[in-house]
Structures are given as structure tokens and as C-alpha cells.
Design a protein around this motif. Structure first.
Motif, PDB file in Angstrom:
ATOM      1  N   GLN A  62     -80.960  31.698 -78.263  1.00  0.00           N
ATOM      2  CA  GLN A  62     -80.465  31.953 -76.877  1.00  0.00           C
ATOM      3  C   GLN A  62     -81.009  32.830 -76.148  1.00  0.00           C
ATOM      4  O   GLN A  62     -81.409  32.718 -75.216  1.00  0.00           O
ATOM      5  CB  GLN A  62     -78.798  32.288 -76.996  1.00  0.00           C
ATOM      6  N   GLN A  63     -81.533  33.967 -76.941  1.00  0.00           N
ATOM      7  CA  GLN A  63     -82.189  34.905 -76.361  1.00  0.00           C
ATOM      8  C   GLN A  63     -83.737  34.429 -75.756  1.00  0.00           C
ATOM      9  O   GLN A  63     -83.887  34.934 -74.691  1.00  0.00           O
ATOM     10  CB  GLN A  63     -82.722  36.196 -77.273  1.00  0.00           C
ATOM     11  N   ALA A  66     -83.255  32.513 -72.582  1.00  0.00           N
ATOM     12  CA  ALA A  66     -83.025  33.454 -71.700  1.00  0.00           C
ATOM     13  C   ALA A  66     -84.256  33.945 -71.245  1.00  0.00           C
ATOM     14  O   ALA A  66     -84.374  34.138 -69.902  1.00  0.00           O
ATOM     15  CB  ALA A  66     -82.046  34.528 -72.138  1.00  0.00           C
ATOM     16  N   ASP A  67     -85.327  34.346 -72.050  1.00  0.00           N
ATOM     17  CA  ASP A  67     -86.475  34.892 -71.571  1.00  0.00           C
ATOM     18  C   ASP A  67     -87.205  34.025 -71.176  1.00  0.00           C
ATOM     19  O   ASP A  67     -88.093  34.228 -70.179  1.00  0.00           O
ATOM     20  CB  ASP A  67     -87.390  35.258 -72.987  1.00  0.00           C
ATOM     21  N   VAL A  71     -83.641  34.844 -67.284  1.00  0.00           N
ATOM     22  CA  VAL A  71     -81.999  35.198 -66.760  1.00  0.00           C
ATOM     23  C   VAL A  71     -81.836  35.916 -68.337  1.00  0.00           C
ATOM     24  O   VAL A  71     -82.378  35.969 -69.234  1.00  0.00           O
ATOM     25  CB  VAL A  71     -81.500  34.164 -66.574  1.00  0.00           C
ATOM     26  N   GLY A  72     -80.697  36.627 -67.841  1.00  0.00           N
ATOM     27  CA  GLY A  72     -80.083  37.554 -69.053  1.00  0.00           C
ATOM     28  C   GLY A  72     -79.103  36.537 -69.873  1.00  0.00           C
ATOM     29  O   GLY A  72     -78.779  35.398 -69.427  1.00  0.00           O
ATOM     30  N   ARG A  73     -79.125  36.903 -71.173  1.00  0.00           N
ATOM     31  CA  ARG A  73     -78.503  36.216 -72.248  1.00  0.00           C
ATOM     32  C   ARG A  73     -77.163  35.614 -71.638  1.00  0.00           C
ATOM     33  O   ARG A  73     -76.420  34.594 -72.104  1.00  0.00           O
ATOM     34  CB  ARG A  73     -78.274  36.753 -73.612  1.00  0.00           C
ATOM     35  N   SER A  74     -76.302  36.710 -70.890  1.00  0.00           N
ATOM     36  CA  SER A  74     -75.180  36.310 -70.378  1.00  0.00           C
ATOM     37  C   SER A  74     -75.205  35.663 -69.581  1.00  0.00           C
ATOM     38  O   SER A  74     -73.975  34.604 -69.443  1.00  0.00           O
ATOM     39  CB  SER A  74     -74.619  37.624 -69.993  1.00  0.00           C
ATOM     40  N   ASN A  75     -76.132  35.222 -68.836  1.00  0.00           N
ATOM     41  CA  ASN A  75     -76.112  34.040 -67.719  1.00  0.00           C
ATOM     42  C   ASN A  75     -75.804  32.500 -68.429  1.00  0.00           C
ATOM     43  O   ASN A  75     -75.644  31.770 -68.033  1.00  0.00           O
ATOM     44  CB  ASN A  75     -77.520  34.210 -67.174  1.00  0.00           C
ATOM     45  N   LEU A  76     -76.324  32.630 -69.885  1.00  0.00           N
ATOM     46  CA  LEU A  76     -76.231  31.439 -70.463  1.00  0.00           C
ATOM     47  C   LEU A  76     -74.715  31.227 -71.580  1.00  0.00           C
ATOM     48  O   LEU A  76     -74.437  30.399 -71.711  1.00  0.00           O
ATOM     49  CB  LEU A  76     -77.357  31.258 -71.443  1.00  0.00           C
ATOM     50  N   SER A  77     -73.990  32.363 -71.430  1.00  0.00           N
ATOM     51  CA  SER A  77     -72.840  32.309 -72.282  1.00  0.00           C
ATOM     52  C   SER A  77     -72.004  31.408 -71.952  1.00  0.00           C
ATOM     53  O   SER A  77     -71.089  30.908 -72.997  1.00  0.00           O
ATOM     54  CB  SER A  77     -72.360  33.699 -72.411  1.00  0.00           C
TER      55      SER A  77
END
Length: 158
Positions: A62-63, A66-67, A71-77
Motif C-alpha cells: 500500500q505504501q 501511494a508513493d 498520495v498519502g497512504r491514508s488516501n487509499l485506506s
């Protein structure tokens, strides 16, 4: 107030600014058109970005995803569990580190990603139609040069 007017005039007469401002304008139009095209296959832009990236780089964490998407990892959560629930992707334990989950597309996810890519390529061909192959290559070369410069020195000397 007069200083604001002078600053605005300076910006609008600045050749680099005048040319650069066309980039975000074109980007906004392209983003809108891509969203419209993806909607015809019942896909939105954030989900397409995830699907296309995992299609290209299967097994990302997931990280890492996101990279790649900037975007931030939280955007994908919230996005990833929904996509997993809809059977577009699955998370698998990493064999070397069981704390990590790796992302893979399901058959349905891969099919949807490829449909999205067809829409995206059609849009890119449409956008680049007025440009020769040489102009297209030059544009890509220039944007790579600008991106590298911004990554190597991300902010000007304010």
C-alpha cells in the motif's frame, strides 16, 4: 493596492509564466475528459489510477502504491477495501515479511484496468493529434527534464 496591480501585471507579462500556465489548463481539461471517458465503463479516476498502477506493478505494498500515485497512504485506506470487496483486487501476505500485504488484481480488476487503459490511450491520441511525433517526443523530454529538476531541488530560494 497599486503594488498588487503591478505584481499581477508582472506575472501576466512573464513569458515563462504565460507558457507554463497552459500546462495546468490542459491538465484540467484532460482530467475532465478522462473522467468522462472512464465513466462510460463505470470507473472513476481514483480507482482507475489504482488499477492501472497495480496492473503495471503487481505486488506493490500500500505504501509503494501511494508513493507511485503521489498520495498519502491514508488516501487509499477507504478505496482499497472497497475495491477488494468488489473483487477488483486482493491483498496477499508477503512471503518474506508477513506484516506486509501485497496488492494484486483479480481477473475482473485486470479486465477493468485494461478497459480504462484503452480509454486513456484514446484520449492521449486525441490530445496529441495536433503534434508531430517529434513535437510529442520533445514535449515528453521537456516534462521529464522539468520533473527531474523539481525532484532534485523541490523549492526555489524563496
Amino acid at each position: 493596492m497599486e503594488q498588487d496591480s503591478q505584481d499581477a501585471e508582472l506575472v501576466w507579462n512573464h513569458p515563462r509564466f504565460q507558457n507554463w500556465i497552459e500546462v495546468p489548463k490542459a491538465y484540467q481539461i484532460a482530467r475532465r475528459l478522462l473522467s468522462e471517458g472512464l465513466a462510460t465503463i463505470d470507473l472513476d479516476l481514483p480507482r482507475y489510477d489504482v488499477l492501472a498502477t497495480i496492473l503495471r506493478f503487481p505486488g506493490l505494498t500500500q505504501q509503494e502504491l501511494a508513493d507511485k500515485l503521489l498520495v498519502g497512504r491514508s488516501n487509499l485506506s477507504m478505496l482499497l477495501p472497497d475495491m477488494e470487496k468488489k473483487k477488483f483486487l486482493e491483498r496477499r501476505e508477503d512471503e518474506a515479511d508477513r506484516r506486509l500485504k501485497r496488492l494484486f488484481l483479480t481477473e475482473a480488476g485486470e479486465e477493468l484496468a485494461r478497459s480504462g487503459l484503452r480509454v486513456h490511450v484514446k484520449l492521449v491520441d486525441h490530445m496529441m493529434a495536433p503534434s508531430s511525433e517529434e513535437e510529442c517526443k520533445a514535449l515528453g523530454d521537456q516534462m521529464r527534464k522539468i520533473r527531474k529538476h523539481m525532484l532534485d531541488s523541490p523549492s526555489p530560494d524563496w
